[in-house]
Design an enzyme around this catalytic site. Structure first.
Site, PDB file in Angstrom:
ATOM      1  N   ARG A 104      38.161  39.134  47.607  1.00 29.86           N
ATOM      2  CA  ARG A 104      37.456  39.349  46.342  1.00 29.86           C
ATOM      3  C   ARG A 104      36.054  39.888  46.646  1.00 29.86           C
ATOM      4  O   ARG A 104      35.048  39.230  46.404  1.00 29.86           O
ATOM      5  CB  ARG A 104      37.401  38.036  45.591  1.00 29.86           C
TER       6      ARG A 104
ATOM      7  N   GLN B 107      37.169  45.856  45.070  1.00 30.79           N
ATOM      8  CA  GLN B 107      37.325  45.592  43.635  1.00 30.79           C
ATOM      9  C   GLN B 107      38.375  46.488  42.954  1.00 30.79           C
ATOM     10  O   GLN B 107      39.165  46.021  42.149  1.00 30.79           O
ATOM     11  CB  GLN B 107      35.983  45.771  42.946  1.00 30.79           C
TER      12      GLN B 107
ATOM     13  N   SER C 203      43.298  40.508  39.576  1.00 32.12           N
ATOM     14  CA  SER C 203      42.466  40.630  38.373  1.00 32.12           C
ATOM     15  C   SER C 203      43.216  41.383  37.278  1.00 32.12           C
ATOM     16  O   SER C 203      43.135  41.025  36.101  1.00 32.12           O
ATOM     17  CB  SER C 203      41.166  41.372  38.686  1.00 32.12           C
TER      18      SER C 203
ATOM     19  N   TYR D  79      37.281  31.001  45.078  1.00 35.16           N
ATOM     20  CA  TYR D  79      38.449  30.310  44.538  1.00 35.16           C
ATOM     21  C   TYR D  79      38.175  28.820  44.435  1.00 35.16           C
ATOM     22  O   TYR D  79      37.283  28.284  45.099  1.00 35.16           O
ATOM     23  CB  TYR D  79      39.655  30.503  45.459  1.00 35.16           C
TER      24      TYR D  79
ATOM     25  N   ASP E 250      41.999  45.228  43.280  1.00 36.62           N
ATOM     26  CA  ASP E 250      42.222  43.812  42.989  1.00 36.62           C
ATOM     27  C   ASP E 250      43.359  43.608  41.982  1.00 36.62           C
ATOM     28  O   ASP E 250      43.151  43.467  40.771  1.00 36.62           O
ATOM     29  CB  ASP E 250      40.912  43.208  42.459  1.00 36.62           C
TER      30      ASP E 250
HETATM   31  P1  NAD Z   1      42.951  31.683  40.160  1.00 35.79           P
HETATM   32  O1  NAD Z   1      43.987  32.464  39.416  1.00 35.79           O
HETATM   33  O2  NAD Z   1      43.210  31.323  41.583  1.00 35.79           O
HETATM   34  O3  NAD Z   1      42.686  30.310  39.340  1.00 35.79           O
HETATM   35  C1  NAD Z   1      42.367  30.324  37.963  1.00 35.79           C
HETATM   36  C2  NAD Z   1      41.248  29.359  37.671  1.00 35.79           C
HETATM   37  O4  NAD Z   1      41.725  28.014  37.796  1.00 35.79           O
HETATM   38  C3  NAD Z   1      40.042  29.457  38.606  1.00 35.79           C
HETATM   39  O5  NAD Z   1      38.881  29.742  37.867  1.00 35.79           O
HETATM   40  C4  NAD Z   1      39.982  28.073  39.239  1.00 35.79           C
HETATM   41  O6  NAD Z   1      38.657  27.635  39.493  1.00 35.79           O
HETATM   42  C5  NAD Z   1      40.647  27.220  38.193  1.00 35.79           C
HETATM   43  N1  NAD Z   1      41.090  25.891  38.670  1.00 35.79           N
HETATM   44  C6  NAD Z   1      41.654  25.539  39.848  1.00 35.79           C
HETATM   45  N2  NAD Z   1      41.863  24.211  39.907  1.00 35.79           N
HETATM   46  C7  NAD Z   1      41.448  23.692  38.724  1.00 35.79           C
HETATM   47  C8  NAD Z   1      41.423  22.377  38.174  1.00 35.79           C
HETATM   48  N3  NAD Z   1      41.859  21.322  38.853  1.00 35.79           N
HETATM   49  N4  NAD Z   1      40.928  22.240  36.932  1.00 35.79           N
HETATM   50  C9  NAD Z   1      40.475  23.314  36.232  1.00 35.79           C
HETATM   51  N5  NAD Z   1      40.465  24.559  36.694  1.00 35.79           N
HETATM   52  C10 NAD Z   1      40.952  24.767  37.916  1.00 35.79           C
HETATM   53  O7  NAD Z   1      41.531  32.353  40.081  1.00 35.79           O
HETATM   54  P2  NAD Z   1      41.072  33.850  39.717  1.00 35.79           P
HETATM   55  O8  NAD Z   1      41.153  34.063  38.272  1.00 35.79           O
HETATM   56  O9  NAD Z   1      41.845  34.787  40.552  1.00 35.79           O
HETATM   57  O10 NAD Z   1      39.541  33.833  40.156  1.00 35.79           O
HETATM   58  C11 NAD Z   1      39.086  33.180  41.351  1.00 35.79           C
HETATM   59  C12 NAD Z   1      37.653  33.572  41.662  1.00 35.79           C
HETATM   60  O11 NAD Z   1      37.587  34.913  42.087  1.00 35.79           O
HETATM   61  C13 NAD Z   1      36.694  33.460  40.505  1.00 35.79           C
HETATM   62  O12 NAD Z   1      35.485  32.944  41.027  1.00 35.79           O
HETATM   63  C14 NAD Z   1      36.482  34.871  40.056  1.00 35.79           C
HETATM   64  O13 NAD Z   1      35.246  35.061  39.401  1.00 35.79           O
HETATM   65  C15 NAD Z   1      36.521  35.557  41.391  1.00 35.79           C
HETATM   66  N6  NAD Z   1      36.837  36.991  41.302  1.00 35.79           N
HETATM   67  C16 NAD Z   1      36.051  37.869  42.030  1.00 35.79           C
HETATM   68  C17 NAD Z   1      36.322  39.223  42.006  1.00 35.79           C
HETATM   69  C18 NAD Z   1      35.480  40.190  42.804  1.00 35.79           C
HETATM   70  O14 NAD Z   1      34.428  39.832  43.256  1.00 35.79           O
HETATM   71  N7  NAD Z   1      35.926  41.390  43.038  1.00 35.79           N
HETATM   72  C19 NAD Z   1      37.384  39.709  41.253  1.00 35.79           C
HETATM   73  C20 NAD Z   1      38.165  38.797  40.539  1.00 35.79           C
HETATM   74  C21 NAD Z   1      37.888  37.428  40.586  1.00 35.79           C
END
Ligand code: NAD
Length: 373
Positions: free
Chosen positions: A119, A124, A130, A225, A127
């Site tokens: 990430r 980006q 996303s 994550y 991804d």
């Molecule tokens: P994911 O699909 O792995 O999980 C979804 C959400 O579930 C996450 O926000 C996680 O914190 C939450 N979660 C896990 N356990 C939990 C619990 N016990 N109770 C409540 N919530 C819980 O995550 P994602 O949507 O792929 O995103 C993960 C991270 O990556 C985030 O910080 C996001 O901002 C980041 N991200 C960064 C980029 C980038 O920089 N290019 C792009 C996309 C996402």
């Protein structure tokens, strides 16, 4: 010239990972072969692919035979096919299914799994998680709204005033934030919870209320994550969420932890305390579900509460998902062609490379295979 083949997805997946504009984007770098009808479920005709410069191929066997690099959405059972010497690119989810790696341990085969893309800003445009997350979050709200017995926005008419629906969103990552944004656009009052307190600002900026529960494990080395939480903490969350779920018309759950079973956030007891007619949409269903009553791809009704656990929700907006994925895949392929000499040193390529010349090489996946998971 390099020959890239696009497999037609199984019939329960309407999407494709390369659209006709993706074919055009790869022009000059590769010859693109497309299995006939690969784009049909997403609204892309065979004619459109031909006009973009692709060659149509009638069968999976012929597609594999004619391609050096093979694109698909998910893992495919190719045990009875000749795949020696090919490179596969897809979203293979080996973190949850490390055993599937064995299918590719054949002479000269390489595999890049795009769900392992870091990430980072550099990656980006590639991804895929996303892309899939955004569409899933959006679609989950529409599904809930359609199943709900009540309207979502506040509506005032001659017959009286309908109050806005209350949504509770569990997990505020990409999918959860898109669910919040979509529910807000429809006029819902939204509350959200995530174990990462860093998501509070994003939740609030979308006009939702963040539910705070103290004491989460926040691992800064987890690349943004979530990390697995203690059972004691999860129990505290459940107590707090119990009250919120009882007041909600719709609960959307999106919480996941890479490579682990999805955390249990909505217990049977909570469902029994919810309002009759309420809807739960659990889009973590494919990795075990956040609701105790979720059955993958089934509709469960308990205490007059409907629980949906779609595992391929992104496929119901096949055009839009394919559009986004095609851009992600073409960005990755272009990057791969430009940097493949430094495969093992490159931060993106080394993270996605799972099989190289028939050998399992990815440390994250090897660690899971070692545990027999
Ligand atoms: P994911 O699909 O792995 O999980 C979804 C959400 O579930 C996450 O926000 C996680 O914190 C939450 N979660 C896990 N356990 C939990 C619990 N016990 N109770 C409540 N919530 C819980 O995550 P994602 O949507 O792929 O995103 C993960 C991270 O990556 C985030 O910080 C996001 O901002 C980041 N991200 C960064 C980029 C980038 O920089 N290019 C792009 C996309 C996402």
């Amino acid at each position: 010239m390099l020959r890239i083949g696009v497999l037609k997805e199984p019939t329960d997946h309407k999407l494709t990972v390369l659209t006709p504009s993706g074919v055009e984007r790869l022009k000059g770098r590769a010859v693109v072969l497309v299995q006939r009808d690969a784009g049909r479920g997403a609204g892309f005709t065979n004619k459109a692919y031909e006009e973009a410069g692709a060659e149509l191929v009638d069968s999976e066997e012929a597609l594999l035979g004619g391609s050096d690099l093979v694109l698909s959405y998910g893992h495919r059972d190719l045990r009875n096919r000749k795949i020696e010497g090919k490179t596969f690119i897809g979203i293979f989810n080996f973190l949850w299914e490390p055993g599937h790696v064995d299918h590719y341990l054949r002479s000269g085969v390489s595999v890049h799994s795009l769900d392992l893309i870091p990430r980072s800003t550099l990656a980006q445009s590639m991804d895929v998680l996303s892309s899939v997350g955004s569409i899933s979050g959006y679609q989950a709200v529409l599904l809930a709204a359609e199943r709900s017995l009540a309207t979502v926005p506040m509506i005032t008419s001659a017959g009286g005033t309908l109050r806005p629906a209350k949504f509770l969103v569990m997990g505020a990552g990409v999918a959860g934030l898109q669910a919040i944004a979509t529910a807000r656009r429809l006029g819902a009052v939204v509350k959200a919870y995530d174990v990462r307190t860093a998501s509070r600002e994003e939740v609030e900026s979308l006009g939702a209320t963040f539910i705070e529960v103290e004491g989460a494990v926040d691992d800064k080395s987890a690349g943004g994550y979530a990390t697995q939480q203690t059972e004691e903490f999860l129990e505290r969350v459940r107590q707090r969420i119990h009250e919120e779920a009882a007041a909600a018309d719709v609960v959307i759950t999106t919480a996941r932890v890479p490579g682990k079973r999805a955390p249990l956030l909505i217990t049977e007891d909570m469902v029994m305390g919810m309002k009759p007619g309420a809807v739960v949409v659990d889009i973590a269903a494919a990795t075990g579900g956040n609701c105790a009553l979720t059955e993958p791809d089934q509709t469960v009704v308990r205490n007059e509460v409907t629980i949906l656990g779609p595992t391929r929700i992104e496929s119901s907006c096949a055009y839009s998902t394919s559009f986004l994925l095609s851009n992600n895949y073409t960005s990755f392929i272009t990057y791969l062609l430009d940097h493949q000499e430094k495969l093992s040193e490159d931060p993106i390529l080394s993270a996605t490379l799972v099989v190289q010349d028939g050998h399992s090489v990815n440390q994250r996946i090897l660690a899971l295979q070692g545990t027999g998971k």
